[in-house]
Write a protein that holds these residues in place. Structure first.
Motif, short mmCIF file in Angstrom:
data_model
loop_
_atom_site.label_atom_id
_atom_site.label_comp_id
_atom_site.label_asym_id
_atom_site.label_seq_id
_atom_site.Cartn_x
_atom_site.Cartn_y
_atom_site.Cartn_z
N SER A 157 2.41 1.73 -3.35
CA SER A 157 1.38 2.12 -4.34
C SER A 157 1.12 3.61 -4.28
CB SER A 157 0.08 1.35 -4.08
OG SER A 157 0.27 -0.03 -4.27
N LYS A 199 0.83 -1.21 0.00
CA LYS A 199 0.00 0.00 0.00
C LYS A 199 0.87 1.25 0.00
CE LYS A 199 -2.45 -1.17 3.61
NZ LYS A 199 -3.44 -1.06 4.70
N ILE A 241 -5.83 3.91 -2.96
CA ILE A 241 -6.03 2.73 -2.11
C ILE A 241 -6.44 3.17 -0.71
CG2 ILE A 241 -3.60 2.70 -1.41
CD1 ILE A 241 -5.75 -0.41 -2.04
N MET A 271 -5.99 3.03 2.90
CA MET A 271 -4.86 2.63 3.74
C MET A 271 -5.31 1.81 4.95
SD MET A 271 -2.32 3.64 2.04
CE MET A 271 -0.98 3.35 3.18
#
Length: 510
Positions: A408, A405, A426, A428
């Motif tokens: 990303s 994550k 995304i 988190m």
């Protein structure tokens, strides 16, 4: 230890190159070599501690019985089957991308390797960085990295230093160092300033050629052994999260960074191969006999030729008390007892490790199961033996998803990452749920037939019903198969068979 100054970096290198730290790395390196079947050098070293150099050179060296690898591979069973992963609080499209990220970095393969490293060394390190358009995962052994422990909590690292270590290179370098004819430096030589300066110059030259990759929560850079930074000092991409791209997998620590546990499996592997080499030497010597001639000293010749085409003359004068004899002396040894001793050692060690002694055998016996239930119980034993490891790798899986994550977010606008591997915006707070493989009972064909017969005998099933279940066919096809089986066996199916079929159908309806 302040890595922002050259003096602090040089102190860091001094610790890395210290005898204590190199001793730790050498021990882990030996464990790795033994696991990878490079056992011979350690067996020879063990034999040299007990026998002369000449004797060891004549001995047949046994180094192919790798008990360590067998034990580690059996215990490292968490990723023997691919686990099932599911993610919370992300879209279905993101789940598909997440699966691709894991697939591209070969996560299951790397974690399986980490499982083996963990069982062999009690400690390993996962390193995740972007490379070649994707996130990559590397697994490091304890001799491939160093750490600067936190001052308050020494079990946690404030910085990681990736440094290559090759024991053979260092041995070769030491062998090529010029020495005097006697092999020793005189006190006069070692006390001169020129000699001390020469040593310091050589050491600085060696250190200037070494490379260390340093990661801290703020920056990362490459330095040499003199503490000089080579190239640019880069900002840690994960600095905003206060993290470094590493996942540590280790056993319980004792208020220090490195796990201090001896590797009994590798030591036993060296020991058992050394003892087998000794037995092999005894077997080898059994094939030879020593010729002996007894008689008065003045009557014996200095040189003899023995063989089918030669006649050996032995003087005998009984009246004067002169008598000679010729014979062969064979070494006496209990080879069967020696092999039995080795088997006892092996069995005792495997039992102490909680492993079935038949897992590794010297007499050709293999582990066999009389039923699917017995096989299941064996699998459950292995499952229980690694139950404590599941928590460790569950934490590693959680940390792995956290790093994915973070990367990303950092690489969202990067051009060097494949578009199909970008998760986009995304959540988190999303989590990954991992279901590891559980033992399952695998029934053989005989087990299934026995179970079917018992159900029929108890009156809770019928032959036609069991055919239907075992062959996965319809009720009508099962009836036809049952009738055909009776005909093939030469039985008169007739009306009684039809009545039985109707009876079984009635029972099924009930």
């Amino acid at each position: 230890m302040d890595l922002s100054t050259q003096e602090g970096r040089r102190k860091c290198v001094d610790y890395i190159e210290s005898n204590q730290n190199k001793g730790r790395k050498a021990e882990v390196y030996k464990q790795s070599e033994v696991y990878n079947d490079r056992i011979k050098q350690f067996v020879i070293s063990n034999l040299r501690e007990q026998f002369s150099e000449g004797t060891v050179k004549e001995m047949p060296i046994i180094s192919h019985v790798n008990v360590c690898k067998r034990i580690v591979n059996q215990q490292a069973s968490i990723y023997s089957e691919e686990p099932e992963r599911d993610w919370t609080d992300i879209s279905e499209d993101q789940k598909e991308i997440a699966w691709k990220i894991y697939h591209e970095m070969r996560a299951n393969k790397k974690l399986s390797v980490a499982n083996r490293y963990y069982k062999n060394h009690k400690q390993c390190l996962l390193w995740m960085i972007p490379d070649d358009g994707k996130l990559t995962l590397r697994v490091l052994k304890p001799y491939q990295w160093d750490a600067i422990p936190n001052e308050i909590n020494p079990e946690r690292a404030d910085a990681y230093i990736i440094s290559a270590y090759d024991n053979h290179d260092e041995l070769l370098q030491a062998a090529q160092e010029p020495i005097t004819g006697t092999g020793f430096k005189s006190n006069a030589d070692t006390s001169t300033e020129n000699y001390k300066q020469s040593l310091a110059f050589k050491k600085d030259q060696e250190l200037s050629r070494k490379t260390y990759l340093v990661w801290t929560p703020e920056i990362n850079f490459v330095m040499n052994g003199l503490g000089e930074i080579k190239g640019e000092t880069l900002e840690n991409p994960l600095r905003a999260f206060g993290e470094m791209p590493f996942i540590e997998i280790s056993d319980e620590k004792e208020f220090e960074y490195w796990v201090r546990q001896a590797n009994a499996a590798s030591e036993f592997t060296i020991s058992i191969n050394s003892r087998m080499s000794e037995v092999a030497q005894v077997v080898k010597m059994q094939g030879f006999s020593q010729a002996i001639i007894k008689g008065p000293r003045e009557m014996l010749m200095e040189n003899y030729q023995i063989g089918p085409n030669f006649i050996l003359r032995l003087p005998v004068e009984k009246e004067q008390g002169v008598e000679t004899s010729f014979e062969y002396a064979n070494p006496g040894s209990d080879i069967a007892g020696a092999i039995s001793f080795l088997e006892t050692q092996l069995s005792g060690f495997l039992t102490a490790e909680g492993i079935d002694p038949k897992t590794v055998s010297l007499n050709g016996e293999s582990q066999q199961f009389s039923s699917g239930l017995e096989r299941l119980l064996s699998l459950i034993d292995k499952f229980a033996a690694t139950r404590n490891d599941f928590d460790i790798f569950q934490h590693a899986e959680t940390k792995l998803w956290e790093l994915i994550k973070m990367w990303s977010v950092v690489l969202a606008s990067a051009d060097n990452i494949k578009p199909e591997l970008k998760l986009g915006a995304i959540n988190m707070d999303s989590e990954v749920n991992v279901n590891f493989h559980q033992p399952e009972m695998v029934m053989s064909a005989g087990d299934k037939l026995d179970m079917a017969q018992r159900k029929i005998d108890l009156g809770i099933s019928s032959a036609i019903r069991e055919i239907e279940l075992m062959e996965n066919v319809s009720r009508e096809d099962a009836e036809a198969k049952y009738k055909q089986y009776q005909i093939d066996q030469g039985l008169d199916f007739g009306d009684s068979g039809q009545d039985q079929t109707e009876q079984e159908r009635s029972q099924s309806e009930l």
